[in-house]
Design a protein around this motif. Sequence first.
Motif, PDB file in Angstrom:
ATOM      1  N   PRO A 159      -0.199 -10.529  -5.160  1.00  0.00           N
ATOM      2  CA  PRO A 159      -1.345 -11.329  -5.599  1.00  0.00           C
ATOM      3  C   PRO A 159      -1.377 -12.691  -4.931  1.00  0.00           C
ATOM      4  O   PRO A 159      -0.376 -13.177  -4.398  1.00  0.00           O
ATOM      5  N   ALA A 160      -2.545 -13.323  -4.985  1.00  0.00           N
ATOM      6  CA  ALA A 160      -2.779 -14.550  -4.227  1.00  0.00           C
ATOM      7  C   ALA A 160      -1.887 -15.704  -4.667  1.00  0.00           C
ATOM      8  O   ALA A 160      -1.594 -16.599  -3.860  1.00  0.00           O
ATOM      9  N   PHE A 233      -7.452 -15.457  -0.534  1.00  0.00           N
ATOM     10  CA  PHE A 233      -8.271 -15.183  -1.709  1.00  0.00           C
ATOM     11  C   PHE A 233      -9.667 -15.697  -1.416  1.00  0.00           C
ATOM     12  O   PHE A 233      -9.838 -16.751  -0.824  1.00  0.00           O
ATOM     13  N   ASP A 234     -10.654 -14.924  -1.857  1.00  0.00           N
ATOM     14  CA  ASP A 234     -12.041 -15.269  -1.565  1.00  0.00           C
ATOM     15  C   ASP A 234     -12.834 -15.361  -2.857  1.00  0.00           C
ATOM     16  O   ASP A 234     -13.200 -14.354  -3.448  1.00  0.00           O
ATOM     17  N   THR A 235     -13.082 -16.593  -3.290  1.00  0.00           N
ATOM     18  CA  THR A 235     -13.929 -16.781  -4.459  1.00  0.00           C
ATOM     19  C   THR A 235     -15.406 -16.576  -4.125  1.00  0.00           C
ATOM     20  O   THR A 235     -16.238 -16.429  -5.017  1.00  0.00           O
ATOM     21  N   ALA A 243     -17.402 -11.839 -11.402  1.00  0.00           N
ATOM     22  CA  ALA A 243     -16.020 -11.453 -11.721  1.00  0.00           C
ATOM     23  C   ALA A 243     -15.643 -10.103 -11.135  1.00  0.00           C
ATOM     24  O   ALA A 243     -14.546  -9.926 -10.589  1.00  0.00           O
ATOM     25  N   ALA A 244     -16.547  -9.129 -11.241  1.00  0.00           N
ATOM     26  CA  ALA A 244     -16.217  -7.789 -10.763  1.00  0.00           C
ATOM     27  C   ALA A 244     -15.964  -7.785  -9.260  1.00  0.00           C
ATOM     28  O   ALA A 244     -15.107  -7.047  -8.762  1.00  0.00           O
ATOM     29  N   SER A 245     -16.689  -8.613  -8.524  1.00  0.00           N
ATOM     30  CA  SER A 245     -16.524  -8.650  -7.062  1.00  0.00           C
ATOM     31  C   SER A 245     -15.296  -9.452  -6.655  1.00  0.00           C
ATOM     32  O   SER A 245     -14.793  -9.289  -5.543  1.00  0.00           O
ATOM     33  N   MET A 246     -14.821 -10.312  -7.542  1.00  0.00           N
ATOM     34  CA  MET A 246     -13.666 -11.148  -7.216  1.00  0.00           C
ATOM     35  C   MET A 246     -12.342 -10.472  -7.543  1.00  0.00           C
ATOM     36  O   MET A 246     -11.286 -10.903  -7.072  1.00  0.00           O
ATOM     37  N   ALA A 247     -12.386  -9.399  -8.307  1.00  0.00           N
ATOM     38  CA  ALA A 247     -11.167  -8.812  -8.862  1.00  0.00           C
ATOM     39  C   ALA A 247     -10.172  -8.372  -7.793  1.00  0.00           C
ATOM     40  O   ALA A 247      -8.957  -8.494  -7.980  1.00  0.00           O
ATOM     41  N   LEU A 248     -10.658  -7.865  -6.672  1.00  0.00           N
ATOM     42  CA  LEU A 248      -9.759  -7.347  -5.631  1.00  0.00           C
ATOM     43  C   LEU A 248      -9.598  -8.297  -4.453  1.00  0.00           C
ATOM     44  O   LEU A 248      -9.113  -7.887  -3.393  1.00  0.00           O
ATOM     45  N   MET A 249      -9.980  -9.549  -4.617  1.00  0.00           N
ATOM     46  CA  MET A 249      -9.994 -10.421  -3.458  1.00  0.00           C
ATOM     47  C   MET A 249      -8.626 -10.870  -2.978  1.00  0.00           C
ATOM     48  O   MET A 249      -8.510 -11.542  -1.953  1.00  0.00           O
ATOM     49  N   LYS A 250      -7.568 -10.471  -3.669  1.00  0.00           N
ATOM     50  CA  LYS A 250      -6.240 -10.666  -3.079  1.00  0.00           C
ATOM     51  C   LYS A 250      -6.094  -9.841  -1.804  1.00  0.00           C
ATOM     52  O   LYS A 250      -5.265 -10.157  -0.944  1.00  0.00           O
TER      53      LYS A 250
END
Length: 462
Positions: A159-160, A233-235, A243-250
């Motif tokens: 994780p990030a 990590f991409d906010t 939130a749903a689109s950020m969940a896998l941004m690690k």
Amino acid sequence: MTHIRFADPTPDALPLHLVTKEAFKVWVSLLDAPLRAWVEASGFKANAGQVVLFPGPDGAVQGAVGGLGGEVDRKRGRFHAARVRAALPAGTWALANELPAELLEECALAWCLAGYSFGRYKDAKPPEAALVAPEGIDRARIERIAAAEARTRDLINTPANDMGPAELEAAARALAEEHGATITVTTGDALLDGNFPLIHTVGRAATRAPRLIDLRWGDTGPAITLVGKGVCFDTGGLNLKPAASMALMKKDMGGAANVIGLAHMIMDAGTPCRLRVLIPAVENAVAGDAFRPGDILPSRKGLTVEINNTDAEGRLVLADALALADEEKPDLIISMATLTGAARVAVGPDLAPFYATDDGDAAALSAAADRVRDPVWRMPFWDPYETMIEPGIADLDNAPKGGFAGSITAALFLRRFVTDTPRYMHFDVFGWSPSAEPARPKGGVGQGIRAIEDALPGLLDI
């Protein structure tokens, strides 16, 4: 803990038969009568992943047979030997029957890849059944590929909070030290002095400083430069992701993880080439000094870029790195990035779409992908769409409106920064298995790098 290596030969190894549906009738006919009766009574038909254990006179296991399925199974899936490994009890096994060369290599690789587990935060239990390296395979190469894949998966899965730009730099430094490569890193405001304005702009809002990692290895032979997107990590920046689109941004540093795995394979094999690896490592964060929609930014190449979406940041950091790579005019540049959702919509999570300026390179890569069961799909650098990335107020638009051909327009954007190197390939990978598959647990995954590794001797004429 991972079990991704073969066992050394031992006289105590138990015989393991791996059988396809096409070979089942001949195989079962060659068994002695009691064992044949046991297999038939067990209902074994060589279905993919099906396993039957052979009992000895004392009831202990004295061997096993595993099914590899039929032609349809192997078209619809791959690495079925991994399912066999997962069903076997702990112990050392040795292949007891012959398989066609390509299927044998796939089974051997599947076995090693199936030994991966990510146990940094929780005890993991990889399968404990070990396999003696089968005759007819290149053991060192298979183990090298498995180690590279494990490295890639570990980086993506972390994780990030534990895999920011500094930790990604540390991973690159460890790789360099392992293989005697040199590495330089440009960090923070030094990026402006080094003329990397886009990398600096994307990463400046984060508390963790942006950087450009530059690794070199090899003094002779053709030159290849790998460029990997390292957005840890991409906010989404000020165009904040839901939130749903950020969940896998690690996993948005999956391109960097892939080129690190590929670089390991190249260096560990002693490939006669001059290798360079460039990783722009940033975090796309939200703060008072974050870049804004509507900003027009300079780039290393001299092209100006209008920002129509701060969530299209990966192509920005890659642009400066690609411009640097292009200045040396290597024989081949390859970029890898988790770049667009459009690519996922087009081909799903399993295929790695790629773009190539040279038709021969594309054909060689596609052939290699088929050989090593690392699926890729060529997408077009479609010149008529060039106008979609030209906003009028600046040289380039980082996020054309309308949403059409999103992966293609992103690739065309990147190609604008590779003008002096005729041979360029770009991979728009997902870097993630959304569900567990044979030899591919849910989580980070390498895509395209085994195909590149297999094709590389032909691509570089070495």
